[in-house]
Motif scaffolding. Structure first.
Motif, short mmCIF file in Angstrom:
data_model
loop_
_atom_site.label_atom_id
_atom_site.label_comp_id
_atom_site.label_asym_id
_atom_site.label_seq_id
_atom_site.Cartn_x
_atom_site.Cartn_y
_atom_site.Cartn_z
N HIS A 157 18.53 0.32 -9.40
CA HIS A 157 17.10 0.48 -9.71
C HIS A 157 16.45 1.49 -8.77
CE1 HIS A 157 12.96 -0.54 -10.75
NE2 HIS A 157 12.73 -0.54 -9.44
N ILE A 158 16.68 1.35 -7.49
CA ILE A 158 16.05 2.23 -6.51
C ILE A 158 16.49 3.67 -6.71
CG2 ILE A 158 15.88 2.76 -4.05
CD1 ILE A 158 15.99 -0.22 -3.49
N LYS A 159 17.74 3.87 -7.11
CA LYS A 159 18.27 5.22 -7.32
C LYS A 159 17.37 6.04 -8.24
CE LYS A 159 22.29 7.70 -9.14
NZ LYS A 159 23.63 7.57 -9.78
N ASP A 160 16.82 5.40 -9.26
CA ASP A 160 16.00 6.12 -10.26
C ASP A 160 14.50 5.87 -10.07
OD1 ASP A 160 18.29 7.15 -11.57
OD2 ASP A 160 18.56 5.23 -12.60
N ASP A 161 14.11 5.23 -8.97
CA ASP A 161 12.71 4.93 -8.73
C ASP A 161 12.08 6.05 -7.93
OD1 ASP A 161 10.22 3.92 -8.01
OD2 ASP A 161 10.96 1.87 -7.80
N THR A 162 11.25 6.85 -8.57
CA THR A 162 10.66 8.00 -7.91
C THR A 162 9.45 7.65 -7.05
OG1 THR A 162 9.28 8.46 -9.86
CG2 THR A 162 11.44 9.56 -9.73
N ASP A 163 9.07 6.38 -7.03
CA ASP A 163 7.90 5.96 -6.26
C ASP A 163 8.24 5.56 -4.83
OD1 ASP A 163 6.19 6.29 -8.42
OD2 ASP A 163 6.58 4.27 -9.16
N ARG A 208 0.83 -1.21 0.00
CA ARG A 208 0.00 0.00 0.00
C ARG A 208 0.86 1.25 0.00
NH1 ARG A 208 0.46 2.38 4.95
NH2 ARG A 208 0.76 1.07 6.81
N LYS A 209 0.29 2.38 -0.37
CA LYS A 209 0.99 3.64 -0.25
C LYS A 209 1.32 3.90 1.21
CE LYS A 209 -0.64 6.09 -4.34
NZ LYS A 209 -1.25 7.34 -4.87
N GLY A 210 2.54 4.27 1.49
CA GLY A 210 2.99 4.42 2.86
C GLY A 210 3.47 3.12 3.47
N ARG A 254 6.93 3.12 0.14
CA ARG A 254 6.27 3.49 -1.10
C ARG A 254 5.52 4.80 -0.92
NH1 ARG A 254 0.90 0.90 -3.88
NH2 ARG A 254 0.78 2.43 -5.55
N LYS A 255 5.77 5.74 -1.80
CA LYS A 255 5.13 7.06 -1.72
C LYS A 255 3.74 7.01 -2.33
CE LYS A 255 8.51 9.35 -3.75
NZ LYS A 255 9.33 10.48 -4.25
#
Length: 226
Positions: free
Chosen positions: A197-203, A162-164, A225-226
């Motif tokens: 991968h996480i470096k460029d993951d804006t989510d 979920r978000k958050g 997760r935003k």
């Protein structure tokens, strides 16, 4: 004869044991789960430490989690820690590729009186995750499986949480060897791929927390997760 100086790993293990003597109560059920896992021929010694299990439990209590996904559950030791934090109508879904491991998880969970909270799914974790609907989101996903697939697991975990919600990827410290790009194996490369991968993951927002203790020098990625 002069006493032999303890090794660094011995110092870390002693420190873990010292802190645990104050903060963790004796737990015959968890001890029995480890003994049963060993007796059934599963590598119980690579499960999370007691302190790490308690950390996962506290995380779930802090966010009042009801649904948890564990990617790679070995013998169910960490599953017991986490399932205990869930309400009566909570659920932990444990993914395991090895049939023996899945059987041992179910046995240990049953012996712990937690069968009503734990569902074991046998099969390749990535395929099992892809088959899950995002409409039933998890509060936390704990990834502790084959490291070359870390990024695949993380991508699916982000879809399913979920978000958050929280995603934790274990065993990313690798003894501090990641920083040497000349040092390469499937485990190290799997963690490096995940970090890229996480470096460029804006989510997501994420960090790595390094750990020392009875499991040596390691660490985990902690992402929200935003």
């Amino acid at each position: 004869m002069a006493a032999t100086e303890p090794s660094q790993s011995e110092i870390w293990a002693r420190s873990d044991q010292y802190h645990n003597s104050f903060l963790l109560k004796p737990d015959p059920i968890l001890d029995a789960a480890q003994e049963h896992t060993k007796a059934r021929g599963v590598r119980y010694d690579i499960s999370v430490s007691a302190a790490q299990g308690k950390f996962l439990q506290l995380q779930l209590l802090a966010i009042k989690a009801k649904r948890v996904l564990e990617v790679g559950s070995l013998g169910g030791y960490s599953a017991i820690w986490m399932a205990r934090a869930l309400p009566e109508d909570g659920e932990l879904v444990a993914l395991e590729v090895e049939k023996l491991h899945a059987e041992v998880i179910e046995e240990n969970v049953r012996n712990a009186g937690l069968s009503s909270k734990v569902t074991v799914i046998l099969g390749r974790a990535h395929e099992s995750m892809k088959a899950m609907p995002a409409s039933e989101p998890f509060d936390l996903v704990f990834i502790d499986a084959d490291k070359p697939n870390n990024t695949n697991y993380f991508i699916e975990a982000k879809r399913l949480v979920r978000k958050g919600g929280i995603i934790i990827v274990d065993n990313v410290g690798r003894g501090g060897r990641l920083a040497d790009e000349n040092n390469s194996d499937a485990m190290l490369d799997g963690v490096r791929e995940l970090l890229r991968h996480i470096k460029d993951d804006t989510d997501v927002e994420a960090t790595t927390i390094h750990t020392v203790g009875e499991k040596g020098f390691d660490g985990f990625v902690y992402a929200i997760r935003k």
